[in-house]
Design a protein around this motif. Structure first.
Motif, PDB file in Angstrom:
ATOM      1  N   LEU A   1     -36.951   3.796 -36.848  1.00 14.26           N
ATOM      2  CA  LEU A   1     -37.661   4.578 -35.837  1.00 14.26           C
ATOM      3  C   LEU A   1     -37.192   6.030 -35.864  1.00 14.26           C
ATOM      4  N   THR A   2     -35.915   6.236 -36.111  1.00 13.34           N
ATOM      5  CA  THR A   2     -35.405   7.607 -36.211  1.00 13.34           C
ATOM      6  C   THR A   2     -36.134   8.362 -37.313  1.00 13.34           C
ATOM      7  N   GLU A   3     -36.279   7.709 -38.462  1.00 11.26           N
ATOM      8  CA  GLU A   3     -36.954   8.358 -39.600  1.00 11.26           C
ATOM      9  C   GLU A   3     -38.432   8.616 -39.299  1.00 11.26           C
ATOM     10  N   LEU A   4     -39.065   7.649 -38.663  1.00  9.41           N
ATOM     11  CA  LEU A   4     -40.481   7.811 -38.343  1.00  9.41           C
ATOM     12  C   LEU A   4     -40.712   8.969 -37.381  1.00  9.41           C
ATOM     13  N   ILE A   5     -39.847   9.055 -36.363  1.00 11.00           N
ATOM     14  CA  ILE A   5     -40.007  10.156 -35.395  1.00 11.00           C
ATOM     15  C   ILE A   5     -39.814  11.490 -36.102  1.00 11.00           C
ATOM     16  N   ALA A   6     -38.793  11.554 -36.937  1.00 12.58           N
ATOM     17  CA  ALA A   6     -38.496  12.809 -37.630  1.00 12.58           C
ATOM     18  C   ALA A   6     -39.621  13.205 -38.575  1.00 12.58           C
ATOM     19  N   SER A   7     -40.280  12.216 -39.169  1.00 20.80           N
ATOM     20  CA  SER A   7     -41.349  12.518 -40.144  1.00 20.80           C
ATOM     21  C   SER A   7     -42.617  13.018 -39.473  1.00 20.80           C
ATOM     22  N   GLY A   8     -42.759  12.730 -38.198  1.00 16.99           N
ATOM     23  CA  GLY A   8     -43.993  13.099 -37.503  1.00 16.99           C
ATOM     24  C   GLY A   8     -45.138  12.141 -37.753  1.00 16.99           C
ATOM     25  N   LEU A   9     -44.896  11.075 -38.521  1.00 19.31           N
ATOM     26  CA  LEU A   9     -45.991  10.170 -38.902  1.00 19.31           C
ATOM     27  C   LEU A   9     -46.475   9.290 -37.759  1.00 19.31           C
ATOM     28  N   LEU A  10     -45.631   9.159 -36.721  1.00 17.11           N
ATOM     29  CA  LEU A  10     -46.072   8.346 -35.588  1.00 17.11           C
ATOM     30  C   LEU A  10     -47.231   8.994 -34.836  1.00 17.11           C
ATOM     31  N   GLN A  11     -47.284  10.293 -34.882  1.00 16.73           N
ATOM     32  CA  GLN A  11     -48.215  11.017 -34.011  1.00 16.73           C
ATOM     33  C   GLN A  11     -49.468  11.504 -34.721  1.00 16.73           C
ATOM     34  N   ARG A  12     -49.660  11.126 -35.989  1.00 19.14           N
ATOM     35  CA  ARG A  12     -50.862  11.588 -36.688  1.00 19.14           C
ATOM     36  C   ARG A  12     -51.391  10.512 -37.613  1.00 19.14           C
TER      37      ARG A  12
END
Length: 968
Positions: free
Chosen positions: A69-80
């Motif tokens: 989840l840390t990596e996903l949040i940092a990547s911005g991929l959760l929000q687009r």
């Protein structure tokens, strides 16, 4: 702590517990990094409690690997949303890293992406279609890249597999079936695959093996890479049971073996399965080749209502399985579930997909929308099905995302029920069930309407005796047949015919079901024996394609329309026997008896053509022929039931021809400019115009009229086209005219579009096919005969460049407005009329035994010649006479301008309409255009009286010749 205030108490407690477990992870640095990211992303922090409560799968994943989840949040991929290629490129980078192992890399990538996909779905950051698309793209990326790596490894051991005949390197073609084929994969679905390769052969390595062995090994390795459960889980469960011969078949087959299987052994359920089949790996061109090979198996060229009965059988088996396994609350297989929505869409695809190419799509919602566009389903029904489908798919994702299990069953445990209601945005479980029940009831009702068995006739002894060995004259006589012996003889001839003797069991059964219903229907006709005699050729024609019989069995009102129309017209009966595909038009009574106006015709044809594969001339020509045949049938049906008077019948038939000509010209232009480029010209249009003469020019087309056409272009003769294969303008426009005629006159399954008569062009049959505007003008001014100027009266633009058309029309008016010697003109008109009568008047009409509506004295041609004479004689004084090309409006103008007495003009109009109406009716009865000599006496007398007033002095065949001069 996380904020759980927005959740119901039970879910709030579950979320809090899951969070505490995550915080127990031994890697404190990983936990600190996660909490820092959540602090910086308040939106993610608000979404987290719902995910932890509603998906123990996600909670467990984060408990083990909080860094995901840390990596996903940092990547911005959760929000687009992701672009289509991103998943593949991400996985390719991971597999390219040093020391990357295929199996573990695929599984870790799947975990990462499923966290993202379920998070966005449960948080409603993604809609249903994004969820299924991303899940499908994830599967495609894993399959493609795993296959590539595994094939490279096998080639290192055995060499490159090569085709026996081509010698070309071979690649495995993975065909995605079912939801993956349509990119509609759910979040915990297995994937249905078929493995294929183009050619048999052997590998070219030192340890050579057959291509079959090579690709079976590759397939086995691919299944292991995806399906095997390890400590890191699995990638996708793989199901290979849809392959030819099922579990007993080879894991991989070459194209020839696959084609042979489906041609010889393919079953109805496999047609359904193949609708969504899509090659996802290997050479795209070879994949397209395989798809094209299988298309005829899936989509019949005719309307195939036989699939409905098959669908009933499949649904009954599913219902039995549902009852046996207690799956009534399954959102996929249960009452009103996802499968029923899929069946509705697939049923129309299999019934009509061979003809309506827009139905040859994989995505369910697009298919439903196409059903609405084609009129298969009402817009309101499609809207209800769409809403229900999306609700059911969202429910499916909420169920499967809860524990990453392949299940569509409604949960029985209260916490999971609460989770499902929460994800679906409903206050509680009861609220969810109420919403679900409404959708399922609507789906079930629409499904029932589609596949419910038609009302069966009572199986009384009398009914059973209407076919088979017990059929006799007495049974037919009881039904009302007036000549039962003759009708029985025809029926027995059908029973004993080789066509019936060689029928397969399915066709024989359908015939046995159909014939009693046909005989009962014919008994309701005005003349049962005549109606049966007209319909039997159609039955004979469709015996080998018994899906047409199934269509009539499934739609009793359509059988009623068939009987009605064939009773009324042998011409319609013959059209249906020659082109059984037109039976489809009987399904919609509203459209059958409604002939559209020109704007609607043009719009409908544009929509149909837009759905066709571009550049496929044969498919376009087929579509044009069906368009014409179906709309002409509608006009004839409307005329027979009295909905269309003569003038409107001619208008409708003329409009059909005009919109077809415009489309034919567009097709021919696209074809030629694609090869040679566009010709050099001043106009923004084609620089080419199609002018109609005769009946089309006069807006008087009949059911069997040919088209009198003249082609004119306006472009510099020395100009050339701008393509790589340049040709001069003259050659281009000549080929354009030739292509137009080819499209119109090529004989195909539905016959030709129109017969074309080009003899009215300059110099007739010996002249150039296409005239330049200047050449056409020179000919008309200097060389044309009087009869050619007569023909010019009825000339008008019907397709092509309006600028060229305006030039020809200006010339036409100029020619028609010339000052002429009226006596000399009258003599030429009379001479031409005499020659026509000598050549074309039937012997019976010469002897006054019959009145030929067209050629007899006082008939149609006499009226036409008087109109043409009037235009040529008087247009120099009254140019308004050149405005119209149809006889009725010219006659009205003659009266309005005082050139004819009002009663004279009206008498000619009435006679003209009466004669043409009778000719139309006779054509529909397939009778010659003659009537008893006593009919239409007053009309004939009125026409003859005017002919005498104009032409008596010049008509040697008239005993009163010389008594009256030409009216000045």
């Amino acid at each position: 702590m996380i904020d759980t205030d927005d959740l119901p108490p039970a879910l709030a407690e579950a979320a809090a517990t899951a969070w505490r477990y995550i915080l127990d992870h031994p890697d404190q640095a990983a936990l600190d990094a996660l909490q820092n990211q959540l602090h910086r992303e308040p939106a993610v922090c608000r979404q987290l409690p719902r995910l932890l409560a509603c998906s123990p799968f996600i909670a467990g994943l984060l408990r083990r690997q909080p860094q995901l989840l840390t990596e996903l949040i940092a990547s911005g991929l959760l929000q687009r949303s992701l672009a289509e290629t991103e998943l593949r490129s991400q996985l390719a980078r991971l597999l390219a890293e040093p020391l990357a192992e295929l199996g573990p890399t695929l599984r870790r990538f799947r975990q990462y992406q499923m966290l993202r996909i379920i998070w966005r779905d449960f948080s409603r950051l993604a809609d249903t279609l994004e969820t299924v698309r991303d899940t499908s793209l994830l599967a495609e990326a894993c399959i493609e890249l795993a296959q590539s790596q595994l094939q490279t490894q096998l080639e290192a051991r055995f060499g490159v597999p090569r085709g026996r005949h081509s010698g070309a390197a071979q690649q495995l073609i993975v065909v995605a079936m079912g939801k993956l084929g349509a990119r509609e994969l759910n979040v915990s679905s297995d994937i249905d695959l078929i493995f294929a390769f183009p050619e048999a052969g052997v590998t070219d390595g030192e340890r050579s093996i057959s291509n079959s062995e090579f690709f079976i090994k590759l397939g086995q390795g691919l299944i292991t890479a995806l399906d095997q459960v390890t400590v890191e889980g699995f990638v996708f469960r793989v199901d290979m049971r849809l392959r030819p011969y099922g579990e007993s078949g080879a894991l991989a087959l070459n194209f020839s073996a696959i084609e042979e299987y489906y041609q010889d052994q393919g079953r109805d359920w496999e047609r359904y399965a193949m609708i969504k089949a899509r090659p996802i790996t290997g050479d795209p061109a070879r994949g397209a080749e395989l798809t094209a090979t299988l298309r005829p198996f899936v989509f019949r060229r005719y309307v195939d209502f036989g699939v409905i009965d098959s669908l009933r059988g499949m649904k009954q088996m599913i219902n039995g399985e549902v009852r046996r396994r207690g799956l009534q609350n399954d959102v996929k297989l249960g009452h009103g579930g996802i499968r029923e929505v899929e069946f509705i869409a697939q049923c129309f695809q299999l019934i009509r997909g061979g003809r309506d190419l827009g139905l040859q799509q994989r995505e369910l919602l697009q298919v439903l929308q196409e059903c609405a566009a084609l009129g298969c389903l009402p817009e309101a029904t499609v809207a209800e099905l769409r809403r229900a489908y999306l609700f059911l798919r969202d429910s499916e994702h909420a169920i499967q995302g809860y524990a990453d299990q392949q299940s569509q069953a409604l949960p029985s445990e209260p916490l999971q029920q609460a989770a499902l209601a929460e994800v679906m945005g409903l206050p509680d479980w009861d609220g969810y069930l109420a919403e679900l029940d409404g959708h399922r009831q609507r789906v079930a009702a629409h499904f029932r309407d589609l596949i419910a068995a038609p009302e069966e006739l009572d199986d009384t002894p009398q009914e059973l005796a209407l076919w088979g060995e017990d059929l006799d004259q007495e049974a037919l006589s009881r039904l009302g047949f007036q000549d039962p012996a003759a009708s029985l003889e025809q029926l027995q001839a059908l029973q004993q015919s080789p066509r019936v003797a060689t029928l397969q069991a399915e066709g024989r059964e359908r015939l046995q079901q159909f014939m009693p219903r046909l005989l009962s229907g014919c008994a309701e006709a005005g003349d049962p024996d005549r109606t049966l005699r007209r319909i039997l050729p159609l039955v004979t024609a469709v015996l080998r394609r018994s899906a047409y019989l199934a269509m009539l069995l499934e739609n009793p009102p359509a059988l009623g329309e068939l009987v009605l129309l064939c009773d009324a017209s042998p011409w319609i009966a013959e059209q249906l026997a020659r082109h059984p595909v037109l039976l489809d038009e009987l399904l919609d009574r509203a459209s059958l008896y409604t002939a559209p106006d020109k704007a609607l015709l043009a719009a409908e044809l544009r929509q149909q053509v837009a759905r066709l594969p571009p550049g496929d001339l044969e498919v376009q020509m087929d579509a044009l022929r069906y368009f014409k045949a179906s709309h002409v049938l509608r006009v004839a049906a409307s005329e027979l039931v009295g909905r269309l008077p003569l003038m409107q019948v001619s208008d409708k038939l003329t409009w059909i021809a005009e919109v077809i000509l415009e489309q034919v010209l567009a097709v021919a232009w696209t074809d030629l400019t694609g090869r040679f480029g566009e010709p050099e010209r001043d106009s923004d249009g084609y620089g080419f115009a199609i002018f109609a003469y005769g009946k089309l020019g006069g807006i008087e087309l009949s059911y069997s009229s040919d088209l009198d056409l003249v082609f004119v272009y306006d472009a510099a003769a020395q100009g050339v086209t701008d393509g790589a294969r340049s040709i001069d303008n003259v050659k281009f426009y000549t080929r354009l005219g030739q292509r137009v005629i080819h499209i119109l006159e090529s004989r195909m399954a539905l016959g030709l579009l129109y017969e074309v008569d080009m003899r009215l062009r300059p110099s007739g049959a010996s002249g150039l096919l296409v005239s330049s505007l200047s050449g056409f003008a020179s000919y008309q001014r200097e060389t044309a005969w009087t009869w050619e100027h007569q023909a010019l009266v009825r000339a008008r633009l019907v397709a092509g460049d309006v600028a060229v058309g305006a030039g020809v029309d200006a010339l036409r008016r100029d020619i028609l407005c010339r000052t002429r010697d009226e006596a000399a003109l009258a003599a030429e008109v009379v001479a031409m009329r005499r020659r026509m009568r000598e050549q074309l008047l039937p012997a019976s009409a010469r002897a006054d035994a019959e009145f030929d509506l067209k050629q007899s004295p006082g008939g149609i041609v006499d009226i036409e010649f008087m109109v043409q004479y009037a235009v040529l004689a008087w247009s120099h004084r009254v140019p308004e006479l050149t405005r119209w090309s149809d006889n009725i409006r010219i006659l009205e103008t003659l009266a309005r301008e005082g050139l004819f007495e009002q009663h004279e003009s009206q008498a000619l109009i009435d006679a003209y309409l009466a004669f043409r109406s009778a000719a139309h009716q006779l054509a529909l009865q397939q009778r010659p255009g003659t009537v008893p000599p006593g009919e239409y006496r007053e009309s004939r007398a009125a026409v003859s009286a005017l002919w005498q007033r104009f032409f008596a002095a010049y008509d040697d065949s008239n005993p009163q010749a010389g008594e009256t001069g030409v009216e000045k």
